[in-house]
Write an enzyme that holds these catalytic residues in place. Structure first.
Site, PDB file in Angstrom:
ATOM      1  N   GLU A 156     -54.341 -26.592  -7.428  1.00 39.59           N
ATOM      2  CA  GLU A 156     -53.771 -25.246  -7.415  1.00 39.59           C
ATOM      3  C   GLU A 156     -54.488 -24.317  -6.428  1.00 39.59           C
ATOM      4  OE1 GLU A 156     -53.597 -23.861 -11.467  1.00 39.59           O
ATOM      5  OE2 GLU A 156     -52.693 -25.726 -12.182  1.00 39.59           O
ATOM      6  N   GLU A 274     -49.842 -31.551 -13.891  1.00 39.85           N
ATOM      7  CA  GLU A 274     -49.939 -30.725 -15.096  1.00 39.85           C
ATOM      8  C   GLU A 274     -48.534 -30.241 -15.410  1.00 39.85           C
ATOM      9  OE1 GLU A 274     -52.576 -27.412 -15.127  1.00 39.85           O
ATOM     10  OE2 GLU A 274     -54.351 -28.559 -14.530  1.00 39.85           O
TER      11      GLU A 274
END
Length: 348
Positions: A156, A274
C-alpha cells in the site's frame, strides 16, 4: 472376437498402469491425469489450477500472529495456506514462529510477509544503496530458510507517497527502491523470494498523476497484489466482491484495477493480498453479500490466483469491523465460501 477383446483389455491395462512411457498422451488422457494430480503450486508458487486461500489474523491486537492464524483457521473451517505477516526495518524474519507455521506437515502453509525495507529512512535512500546491509542480512536469512515464500515490499505505498521533489518518497522513488531491493536479493542468491507489488486499487490514488510511476517493472515483479475492502453498509465503498476489484479513477478511458493489471501487465498472476467486508464496530450487519460473490467472480477472472482475507474486530482507524464472525449469518456464509473446492490447492 477374443483377439480383439484381449487387445482392448491390454490397452486399457497399459493406460491404467502407465505402460508405454514416452508415448504422447491424448488430450483426454492429459486432462484426466491433470484432474487426478489435482491443483498444485509450481514455479513462483503459481497454482496449476484453483486459487490459493490465505489469511491475515490478529491485526491491531498485539496478539501473536501464529496463534491468531490458527484460531482463524478453526473459525473458518479451512487451513489458510497463505500465512500473512508484517515486518519493518531490521526486524529479523522469517521468525521462529513463522518457520514453525510453515513446517507443519499436517497443515501445509506458505509465508507471505510485508516488509518496509526503508523503515527509518526513505525509498530514495534504499535505491541509492544506503540500506544494502539490511537487504543483505535478509537475503542470508531467506536463503537459510530455504522454502519459497511471498514478499511484498512496502505494501500500500500510495499512503506513503510524498509527491514533492526531493522528498525521497515520490512514486518514482518507490519503484526505484523496489527494483534495487529485488535485484540485490537476486544477486545474493535469494531466489526463493517470490515478490508481490501490493497496491490499494483505490480510485482516489489511481486518479493521481503519479500513480502510474509506482509500478517497478515487469522484470522485477512476480505477482501483482491488491489490498481492497468492501463496506456492507451503504456509503463509501459499499458493494460486493466485484466492486473491490473494479474501482477506478473517473474518466471514460479509466480501467478498473483488475482490468488494469491484466491489460497493462498481461501474464502476471494477481493476488488479492488483503480483502474483507466491513461495517461499523458494534453492529452486526450481515456480510454474506460479499462472501457469496467471491467464487463467481474468481471464475470470471482467471488471473486471480490467490486471495488473502484480513481479519480484525477493529481496524487501524478504530471504527471498522472486518471480522468474519461479527454475526452468525456472516460466519455461516464465510465457512461455506472457505469450503469451496476451488481453494483445494496443494503446495508443490
Amino acid at each position: 472376437m477374443r483377439s480383439t477383446l484381449r487387445k482392448t483389455v491390454l490397452t486399457l491395462t497399459a493406460v491404467a498402469v502407465g505402460i508405454g512411457a514416452g508415448t504422447v498422451a491424448t488430450p483426454a488422457q492429459a486432462a484426466t491425469q491433470k484432474a487426478d494430480a489435482g491443483c498444485v503450486t509450481g514455479k513462483k508458487l503459481l497454482p496449476s489450477c484453483g486459487v490459493l486461500w490465505g489469511g491475515a489474523a490478529g491485526g491491531f491486537t498485539g496478539k501473536p500472529r501464529d496463534l491468531e492464524h490458527r484460531n482463524w483457521e478453526k473459525l473458518s473451517g479451512r487451513t489458510a495456506t497463505i500465512f500473512h505477516t508484517y515486518h519493518k526495518g531490521n526486524e529479523p524474519f522469517p521468525t521462529k514462529a513463522e518457520i514453525a507455521m510453515t513446517n507443519e506437515s499436517a497443515n501445509p502453509r506458505v509465508l507471505l510477509t510485508n516488509w518496509k525495507v526503508e523503515y527509518g529512512t526513505t525509498w530514495a535512500a534504499v535505491a541509492r544503496g544506503e540500506q544494502d546491509k539490511r537487504i543483505d542480512a535478509f537475503a542470508a536469512r531467506a536463503k537459510a530458510y530455504g522454502k519459497d515464500f511471498f514478499l511484498a515490499l512496502n505494501h500500500e505505498p500510495e499512503n506513503d507517497v510524498k509527491p514533492r521533489a526531493g522528498s525521497g518518497m515520490e512514486a518514482k522513488d518507490y519503484a526505484a527502491m523496489y527494483r534495487h531491493t529485488i535485484q540485490r536479493l537476486r544477486a545474493k542468491g535469494a531466489t526463493n523470494v517470490i515478490n508481490v507489488v501490493a497496491l490499494m486499487g483505490n480510485e482516489k490514488w489511481m486518479a493521481q498523476s503519479w500513480w502510474k510511476d509506482l509500478y517497478p517493472g515487469d522484470d522485477v515483479v512476480d505477482w501483482i497484489g491488491l489490498d481492497s475492502y468492501s463496506s456492507v453498509e451503504k456509503g463509501y465503498h459499499y458493494g460486493d466482491f466485484a466492486t473491490l476489484l473494479d474501482r477506478k479513477a473517473k474518466g471514460k478511458n479509466a480501467l478498473g484495477f483488475y482490468d488494469w493489471a491484466v491489460t497493462k501487465h498481461a501474464g502476471k498472476p494477481l493476488m488479492i493480498a488483503e480483502w474483507g467486508a466491513y461495517h461499523q464496530v458494534g453492529r452486526k450487519t450481515d456480510k454474506s453479500a460479499v462472501y457469496n460473490d467471491v467464487v463467481a467472480q474468481l471464475k470470471k477472472r482467471p488471473e486471480i490466483k490467490a486471495i488473502v482475507h484480513f481479519d480484525t474486530k477493529k481496524d487501524d482507524q478504530g471504527n471498522r469491523d472486518i471480522s468474519i464472525n461479527s454475526s452468525a449469518k456472516s460466519l455461516a456464509s464465510f465457512r461455506k465460501l472457505a469450503a469451496n473446492p476451488i481453494f483445494n490447492v496443494k503446495l508443490g
